[in-house]
Design a protein around this motif. Structure first.
Motif, PDB file in Angstrom:
ATOM      1  N   LYS A   1      77.358  15.023  -4.762  1.00  0.00           N
ATOM      2  CA  LYS A   1      76.118  15.604  -4.245  1.00  0.00           C
ATOM      3  C   LYS A   1      76.049  15.376  -2.733  1.00  0.00           C
ATOM      4  N   SER A   2      75.283  16.204  -2.080  1.00  0.00           N
ATOM      5  CA  SER A   2      75.017  16.008  -0.662  1.00  0.00           C
ATOM      6  C   SER A   2      74.401  14.618  -0.475  1.00  0.00           C
ATOM      7  N   GLY A   3      74.888  13.881   0.512  1.00  0.00           N
ATOM      8  CA  GLY A   3      74.416  12.520   0.759  1.00  0.00           C
ATOM      9  C   GLY A   3      75.323  11.457   0.171  1.00  0.00           C
ATOM     10  N   ASP A   4      76.236  11.848  -0.736  1.00  0.00           N
ATOM     11  CA  ASP A   4      77.200  10.902  -1.289  1.00  0.00           C
ATOM     12  C   ASP A   4      78.285  10.594  -0.266  1.00  0.00           C
ATOM     13  N   TYR A   5      78.927   9.465  -0.447  1.00  0.00           N
ATOM     14  CA  TYR A   5      80.142   9.142   0.292  1.00  0.00           C
ATOM     15  C   TYR A   5      81.317   9.361  -0.634  1.00  0.00           C
TER      16      TYR A   5
END
Length: 74
Positions: free
Chosen positions: A37-41
């Motif tokens: 997801k967007s925001g994951d590393y």
């Protein structure tokens, strides 16, 4: 030896993500990590996100890599 580096996922469009590493934004494939997801590393290797990693682990790894780079003599 292979090296994968942490990258922050900024956005995702299908199987392609925009990821940020040290202020540089690049495209990467998320084909191998469809749950990202967007925001994951993620760990990024040769343009592919190969796994999702914990934010704290990612930041610590980036800190160590920056320390190594700062101590290099060219």
């Amino acid at each position: 030896m292979c090296l994968a580096i942490p990258a922050l996922v900024k956005s995702i469009d299908g199987e392609t993500a925009e990821v940020e590493i040290g202020g540089v934004v690049r495209s990467a494939s998320v084909f191998l990590t469809p749950e990202v997801k967007s925001g994951d590393y993620v760990l990024l290797h040769t343009g592919y996100a190969i796994s999702i990693i914990d934010k704290a682990d990612a930041l610590k790894t980036l800190e160590v890599l920056n320390e190594i780079a700062d101590n290099q003599s060219y």
